[in-house]
Design a protein around this motif. Structure first.
Motif, PDB file in Angstrom:
ATOM      1  N   LYS A 148       0.814  -1.212   0.000  1.00  0.00           N
ATOM      2  CA  LYS A 148       0.000   0.000   0.000  1.00  0.00           C
ATOM      3  C   LYS A 148       0.847   1.261   0.000  1.00  0.00           C
ATOM      4  O   LYS A 148       0.409   2.311  -0.452  1.00  0.00           O
ATOM      5  N   LYS A 149       2.045   1.144   0.537  1.00  0.00           N
ATOM      6  CA  LYS A 149       2.875   2.342   0.585  1.00  0.00           C
ATOM      7  C   LYS A 149       3.293   2.790  -0.796  1.00  0.00           C
ATOM      8  O   LYS A 149       3.773   3.902  -0.973  1.00  0.00           O
ATOM      9  N   PHE A 151       1.355   2.882  -3.455  1.00  0.00           N
ATOM     10  CA  PHE A 151       0.286   3.402  -4.303  1.00  0.00           C
ATOM     11  C   PHE A 151       0.604   4.848  -4.645  1.00  0.00           C
ATOM     12  O   PHE A 151       1.052   5.618  -3.802  1.00  0.00           O
ATOM     13  N   SER A 153       0.052   8.777  -5.567  1.00  0.00           N
ATOM     14  CA  SER A 153      -0.931   9.817  -5.291  1.00  0.00           C
ATOM     15  C   SER A 153      -0.827  10.863  -6.372  1.00  0.00           C
ATOM     16  O   SER A 153       0.189  11.016  -7.033  1.00  0.00           O
ATOM     17  N   TYR A 154      -1.896  11.592  -6.531  1.00  0.00           N
ATOM     18  CA  TYR A 154      -2.002  12.417  -7.734  1.00  0.00           C
ATOM     19  C   TYR A 154      -0.976  13.524  -7.779  1.00  0.00           C
ATOM     20  O   TYR A 154      -0.651  14.031  -8.829  1.00  0.00           O
ATOM     21  N   SER A 155      -0.464  13.929  -6.606  1.00  0.00           N
ATOM     22  CA  SER A 155       0.384  15.109  -6.614  1.00  0.00           C
ATOM     23  C   SER A 155       1.847  14.775  -6.862  1.00  0.00           C
ATOM     24  O   SER A 155       2.675  15.656  -6.951  1.00  0.00           O
ATOM     25  N   GLY A 186      -6.976   1.305 -11.955  1.00  0.00           N
ATOM     26  CA  GLY A 186      -7.361   2.701 -11.801  1.00  0.00           C
ATOM     27  C   GLY A 186      -6.395   3.639 -12.500  1.00  0.00           C
ATOM     28  O   GLY A 186      -6.801   4.633 -13.105  1.00  0.00           O
ATOM     29  N   THR A 189      -6.611   4.551 -16.460  1.00  0.00           N
ATOM     30  CA  THR A 189      -7.484   5.567 -17.036  1.00  0.00           C
ATOM     31  C   THR A 189      -7.081   6.943 -16.561  1.00  0.00           C
ATOM     32  O   THR A 189      -7.850   7.879 -16.568  1.00  0.00           O
ATOM     33  N   ASP A 190      -5.844   7.064 -16.174  1.00  0.00           N
ATOM     34  CA  ASP A 190      -5.362   8.349 -15.682  1.00  0.00           C
ATOM     35  C   ASP A 190      -5.326   9.385 -16.794  1.00  0.00           C
ATOM     36  O   ASP A 190      -5.233   9.067 -17.977  1.00  0.00           O
TER      37      ASP A 190
ATOM     38  N   LEU B 198      -6.593   7.245   0.913  1.00  0.00           N
ATOM     39  CA  LEU B 198      -7.183   6.821  -0.352  1.00  0.00           C
ATOM     40  C   LEU B 198      -8.491   6.126  -0.037  1.00  0.00           C
ATOM     41  O   LEU B 198      -8.513   5.142   0.685  1.00  0.00           O
ATOM     42  N   LEU B 206      -9.153   2.509   1.537  1.00  0.00           N
ATOM     43  CA  LEU B 206      -8.132   1.640   0.959  1.00  0.00           C
ATOM     44  C   LEU B 206      -6.806   1.799   1.654  1.00  0.00           C
ATOM     45  O   LEU B 206      -6.086   0.861   1.902  1.00  0.00           O
ATOM     46  N   LYS B 207      -6.478   3.031   1.957  1.00  0.00           N
ATOM     47  CA  LYS B 207      -5.154   3.218   2.527  1.00  0.00           C
ATOM     48  C   LYS B 207      -5.154   4.493   3.320  1.00  0.00           C
ATOM     49  O   LYS B 207      -5.715   5.488   2.900  1.00  0.00           O
ATOM     50  N   ASP B 209      -2.324   6.760   5.799  1.00  0.00           N
ATOM     51  CA  ASP B 209      -0.920   6.806   6.189  1.00  0.00           C
ATOM     52  C   ASP B 209      -0.664   8.169   6.819  1.00  0.00           C
ATOM     53  O   ASP B 209      -1.000   9.179   6.231  1.00  0.00           O
ATOM     54  N   SER B 287      -0.099   3.842  10.194  1.00  0.00           N
ATOM     55  CA  SER B 287      -0.864   3.555   8.991  1.00  0.00           C
ATOM     56  C   SER B 287      -1.974   2.582   9.315  1.00  0.00           C
ATOM     57  O   SER B 287      -1.868   1.767  10.213  1.00  0.00           O
ATOM     58  N   ASP B 288      -3.015   2.682   8.583  1.00  0.00           N
ATOM     59  CA  ASP B 288      -4.089   1.697   8.564  1.00  0.00           C
ATOM     60  C   ASP B 288      -4.942   1.639   9.795  1.00  0.00           C
ATOM     61  O   ASP B 288      -5.803   0.797   9.891  1.00  0.00           O
ATOM     62  N   GLN B 391     -10.208   9.617 -12.165  1.00  0.00           N
ATOM     63  CA  GLN B 391     -10.283   9.495 -10.727  1.00  0.00           C
ATOM     64  C   GLN B 391     -11.099  10.615 -10.132  1.00  0.00           C
ATOM     65  O   GLN B 391     -11.258  11.652 -10.722  1.00  0.00           O
ATOM     66  N   SER B 394      -9.808  15.096  -5.273  1.00  0.00           N
ATOM     67  CA  SER B 394      -8.848  14.928  -4.197  1.00  0.00           C
ATOM     68  C   SER B 394      -8.777  16.243  -3.459  1.00  0.00           C
ATOM     69  O   SER B 394      -8.733  17.302  -4.048  1.00  0.00           O
ATOM     70  N   ASP B 422      -1.198  15.192   2.532  1.00  0.00           N
ATOM     71  CA  ASP B 422      -0.262  14.937   1.462  1.00  0.00           C
ATOM     72  C   ASP B 422      -1.041  14.589   0.200  1.00  0.00           C
ATOM     73  O   ASP B 422      -0.814  15.112  -0.859  1.00  0.00           O
ATOM     74  N   ALA B 423      -1.968  13.670   0.351  1.00  0.00           N
ATOM     75  CA  ALA B 423      -2.797  13.303  -0.789  1.00  0.00           C
ATOM     76  C   ALA B 423      -4.047  12.673  -0.234  1.00  0.00           C
ATOM     77  O   ALA B 423      -4.003  11.607   0.342  1.00  0.00           O
ATOM     78  N   ARG B 427     -12.334   8.451  -4.457  1.00  0.00           N
ATOM     79  CA  ARG B 427     -12.685   8.057  -5.806  1.00  0.00           C
ATOM     80  C   ARG B 427     -14.179   8.016  -5.987  1.00  0.00           C
ATOM     81  O   ARG B 427     -14.921   7.585  -5.110  1.00  0.00           O
TER      82      ARG B 427
END
Lengths: 571, 428
Positions: A148-149, A151, A153-155, A186, A189-190, B198, B206-207, B209, B287-288, B391, B394, B422-423, B427
């Motif tokens: 998961k770490k 994944f 992120s959009y930025s 996912g 389709t970015d 996320l 989903l996530k 952190d 996390s989580d 997506q 955000s 951070d993000a 979705r």
């Protein structure tokens, strides 16, 4: 000089690490090393420097090694990433004979590396990701539970996202494949076309092991009818059809309809190839190819035209009635009107091939449809830690091996040391010599007069008898460093058809080996290799059953190349 | 080690250039770097670049490029750490790091570089040691004084002068004039958290952190001992249990090397003697498993009429923070398919703003009070485009600002709790 605490310590350190006589005095050396390690007054820069210096040290015994590792343990928990990575590299190098210690260290460094991967500083994040990839080459399951770490992120900037996608592709295992695939889907389709394509290629990579799920995702993506997605999916299909024949059926079903959405050269080539090779399973293959042929005059990419020629001919050989006419038109165009000479030549070649007869054409063009063994060869790419340990915590993983090779070439020969693939420890399963070294060994001067026959077998008694009856024809010394690895040497010699009759075990002193080879005229070459206790020279004595200087010279040069290669690897 | 070091502005103008080894071969290395950086193909990383047997490593900090070149194959981690440390050091000395402050303090910067790096080798980056060598003083744009506060009213009516300091209070130079030291006995403690979340389209998490840091900016004379107490129920790792409640839990914790941890085990107290300047005391990760609910929840509904090409998006944002805190500068970013033409909007409060950026809709909310709910309805024309939107939106938001003082007059301590995302991706 970096600031290491005090003048005396620096002097002692320099003396200890550069002077082989001090190195021989074990107690004094050890005390210097320990004093250096214990210098807690060093700041993080001094510590990193010390760890770098210690890379040159070779502990003399196992207990000394573990002593040093214990002392250095605290550095692994430092708050400075430079120190932690430096300590990790030192551990990996010092413990090169103890793979379980190496694995332990890599476990310990997992935490700091993951923290660095999510750091605020993008640049640190990137460097850490490159090192994570490096580790995954040898321990693919190492980070699987922390997927998961990685994944995206959009930025994040593009280059970090690309690295993360690569990492995700490499850490897939049975437990996380579902979630990883969903996440990658996912990304497909970015908004950014480059990133979407990278994600699709990653799914293609995972498809080699988890074919069904990935095929489903890829087929769905085709349904979106987006140009940049379709072209990469078709290219992935082409690669998969080649490597995993079991998905050919699914590929063939998904293909119809793609041709409307592909405009770029790579995509078209992939589609045409698939239609040519698997055309008999795709009902409307001839019609799609016919479309391409209609537009061949306006086609700008010569590569596409060449692919088209081959594909149409292949399809003609399996479905002659439907393709005869269009093949004729295509050949006519290519030979009479085409301006690109390469395409024209290929057209001519195919025409003459057809004139020679259908069965000849079939023999040449109907190649195997897939090659699953290629996939197995690639999978064996799990390399031992020692092959990249020297590159850890340097700029090599950050650039990537391919770019580093080009950079090293520009920089010239002096910098060759760490960049050569360091294969000092072969995996004990005894797999092949890595490709690079094999090439070097086989690049032997084409000696012309010398052809050593393969599978030459000589019994030990026969060898002994012949050895004792002959006189030494040639003797030579070869500079050598360190100990010999008999397995490596034996395999390398086997590649050039030199049989090993007997070889001492590694580490015995003096170390000896007896080799024999026979050339196609029946002339025997018997060789003795002798390594003296001082370990600085290897003595080669060659006896020849028939006195022929030229073949003898060729044989010596073959032997020199092999021994030179092996010697190079270890230095 | 390092051959050259230079600082470029965001447009590539060289602000500082220092050659340690004189091996640039007469070329303008800074110019070379900038050209290579701007001309780099999209998939290559700019962090480490190579040109002409020279490696360029850089970091971006406050819009400036700090670049080091080297011709040896050295550790990227050490080099990046050095560059970050230099950035912090320059910030400490000049007040803050920016194009203006650097241009005003060029002499100071060169003096610092001289002391920190000798012939390209790092000598020391500790402010203690450097204090003794640096003579130049920093030039600030205007002198700071706490008495300016009376005209500032933050967060509502009740601001007493000594209670609140503006957020720029900590950004004055740490080590400047030695004469008026009496005014400067202050310590600023920032607990900064970065939240990365996320949420899938069905609402499941989903996530999540959290990366947190406790940062200390000390104006105290160095050598004075400081003790920071964390709540007694602070637990590290999943199995540890302290106190009577669920406690505050983190997964992993790491401390600066100068922190004494002897009282940490028993009383959760960190003891240290900080040098002047900025220091990261502790870093933690979680996390989580968040103890408190997530700050934002979004309820979207999207209607797309393909026939007329009209896209209607209704977003309801619910803020789950405690009512006393608020979120500032929340911005929602909703990527849209290409070709979106016009926008009409209905927002629930006048200070919000929404506009079409490049390929996305930006909805700005300057302030969101805890426990409140805001909504916005957007209608857009998307002429004939196939394919669904990508997506979901955000949100990027610094949350929960409160600049609380604690402790009495001398020395002043200011504690601030900052979480910023951070993000935070939800979705649709």
């Amino acid at each position: 000089m970096p600031y290491l605490g005090s003048e005396d310590v620096v002097k002692e350190l320099k003396k200890a690490l550069c002077n082989p006589h001090i190195q021989a005095d074990r107690l004094r050396y050890r005390s210097v090393i320990q004093r250096v390690i214990r210098m807690s007054k060093l700041d993080q820069w001094g510590q990193a420097e010390v760890l770098n210096f210690l890379l040159r040290y070779q502990p003399r015994s196992e207990e000394e090694l573990f002593d040093i590792l214990n002392l250095l343990d605290s550095f692994l928990k430092s708050s400075s990433p430079g120190v932690v990575m430096g300590a990790t590299k030192l551990f990996l190098i010092l413990a090169k004979k103890f793979p379980h210690v190496q694995t332990d260290v890599l476990m310990q460094v997992k935490g700091p590396l993951l923290a660095a991967c999510s750091s605020e500083s993008r640049e640190l994040c990137f460097a850490a990701l490159c090192h994570v990839r490096q580790i995954l080459h040898s321990l693919p399951g190492h980070f699987s539970s922390h997927y998961k770490k990685f994944f995206c992120s959009y930025s994040e900037p593009h280059y970090i996202k690309l690295q993360k996608v690569e990492v995700l592709c490499e850490l897939v295992n049975d437990e996380n494949v579902q979630q990883v695939l969903e996440e990658l889907r996912g990304y497909c389709t970015d908004v950014s076309a480059d990133f979407a394509q990278a994600a699709i290629l990653a799914i293609g990579g995972i498809a080699r092991t988890y074919t069904d799920q990935c095929m489903q995702i890829l087929t769905e993506l085709l349904g979106l009818r987006q140009e940049h997605i379709t072209t990469v999916v078709v290219q992935t299909f082409r690669d998969l059809a080649w490597l995993c024949p079991q998905c050919t059926e699914a590929v063939c079903q998904a293909l119809p309809g793609c041709e409307e959405n592909i405009q770029d050269s790579e995509g078209k080539q992939a589609l045409i190839w698939l239609l040519g090779v698997h055309g008999k399973r795709i009902p409307n293959a001839p019609y799609v190819l016919e479309d391409f042929i209609e537009n061949v005059k306006s086609e700008t990419f010569p590569a596409v035209k060449m692919e088209l020629l081959t594909a149409v001919l292949r399809l003609f050989l399996s479905r002659p009635a439907e393709c005869q006419d269009m093949l004729g038109r295509l050949l006519h165009y290519c030979i009479e009107e085409e301006k690109d000479m390469a395409v024209r030549d290929r057209g001519l070649f195919y025409y003459r091939l057809l004139l020679a007869g259908i069965s000849e054409a079939k023999q040449i063009l109907c190649s195997p449809e897939s090659d699953p063994s290629l996939r197995l060869l690639e999978d064996q790419a799990e390399r031992p830690v020692n092959s990249w340990a020297l590159d850890f915590n340097t700029l090599v993983p950050v650039y990537g091996k391919a770019r580093w090779a080009t950079i090293a070439k520009c920089q010239g020969v002096e910098h060759h040391g760490p960049e050569l693939p360091n294969t000092a420890a072969f995996p004990t399963s005894g797999s092949l010599i890595p490709e690079e070294n094999k090439e070097r060994v086989q690049e032997l001067p084409d000696s012309g007069a010398l052809m050593l026959i393969p599978n030459h077998q000589l019994t030990a008694e026969c060898f002994e008898k012949t050895w004792l009856s002959l006189k030494v024809a040639h003797q030579q010394v070869f500079p050598w460093q360190g100990a010999v690895h008999p397995d490596t040497l034996q395999m390398a010699l086997q590649v050039v058809n030199i049989q090993t009759i007997a070889m001492s075990r590694a580490g015995t002193q003096p170390w000896k080996a007896y080799l024999s080879a026979q050339d196609d005229t029946g002339c025997l070459f018997l060789t003795e290799l002798l390594l003296e206790p001082a370990n600085l020279q290897m003595q080669i004595s060659v006896k020849q059953s028939e006195a022929r200087t030229e073949t003898l010279k060729s044989f010596i040069s073959v032997l020199e190349t092999v021994i030179g290669t092996i010697g190079d690897i270890k230095s | 080690m390092i051959s050259q070091f230079f600082i470029l502005s965001s447009k590539g103008d060289p602000l500082i250039y220092k050659d340690f080894r004189g091996d640039s071969g007469g070329r303008d290395v800074a110019e070379l770097f900038y050209r290579k950086l701007t001309g780099l193909p999209g998939d290559e990383s700019p962090v480490v670049m190579h040109h002409d047997d020279r490696h360029f490593i850089h970091i971006r900090h406050s819009g400036l490029y700090l670049v080091a070149t080297t011709s040896e194959n050295i550790s990227p981690f050490s080099l990046l750490e050095l560059l970050s440390r230099l950035a912090t050091l320059l910030g400490d000395y000049c007040g803050s790091l920016g194009e203006a402050t650097i241009s005003r303090n060029v002499a100071l910067v060169y003096e610092l570089l001289d002391e920190v790096l000798d012939y390209g080798y790092v000598q020391t980056t500790s402010t203690e040691v450097l204090r003794n060598f640096i003579q130049t003083e920093a030039v600030v744009s205007k002198p700071f004084s706490l008495f300016d506060l009376s005209s500032v009213g933050l967060f509502g009516a009740e601001t007493q002068q000594s209670k609140v300091a503006p957020s720029s209070a900590a950004s004055r130079p740490v080590l400047s004039s030695r004469s008026d030291q009496s005014q400067k006995n202050e310590v600023f403690l920032d607990v900064v958290e970065r939240l990365s979340v996320l949420i899938a389209s069905n609402g499941s998490l989903l996530k999540v952190d959290v990366q947190g840091e406790i940062r200390l900016k000390s104006f105290l004379p160095s050598g004075s001992e400081m003790r920071i107490g964390l709540t007694e129920e602070f637990c590290v790792g999943k199995s540890e249990l302290r106190g009577y409640g669920p406690g505050i839990r983190v997964d992993e914790v790491s401390f600066h090397s100068s922190v004494y941890l002897d009282e940490f085990e028993s009383h959760r107290i960190l003891r240290l003697q900080p040098p002047q300047g900025e220091l990261t005391v502790m870093r933690y990760q979680l996390s989580d498993d968040l103890p408190s609910p997530l700050p934002f929840r979004l309820f979207p509904s999207v209607q797309w009429d393909r026939g007329s090409g009209r896209l209607q998006v209704y977003l309801k944002l619910r803020c789950d923070l405690p009512p006393k805190s608020q979120a500032l500068n929340v911005r929602l970013h909703l990527p849209l398919p290409r070709g979106v033409v016009s926008l009409s909007q209905e927002l629930s409060s006048p200070e919000q703003k929404a506009e079409l950026g490049e390929g996305a809709l930006h909805w700005d909310l300057p302030r969101v009070q805890g426990g409140s709910q805001l909504s916005g309805l957007f209608q857009m024309d998307v002429p004939g485009l196939p394919g669904p939107p990508g997506q979901g939106p955000s949100a990027s938001a610094p949350l929960g600002l409160a600049f609380r003082p604690c402790g009495n007059a001398n020395p002043h301590k200011w504690v601030r709790h900052l979480s910023h995302s951070d993000a935070y991706v939800i979705r649709i």
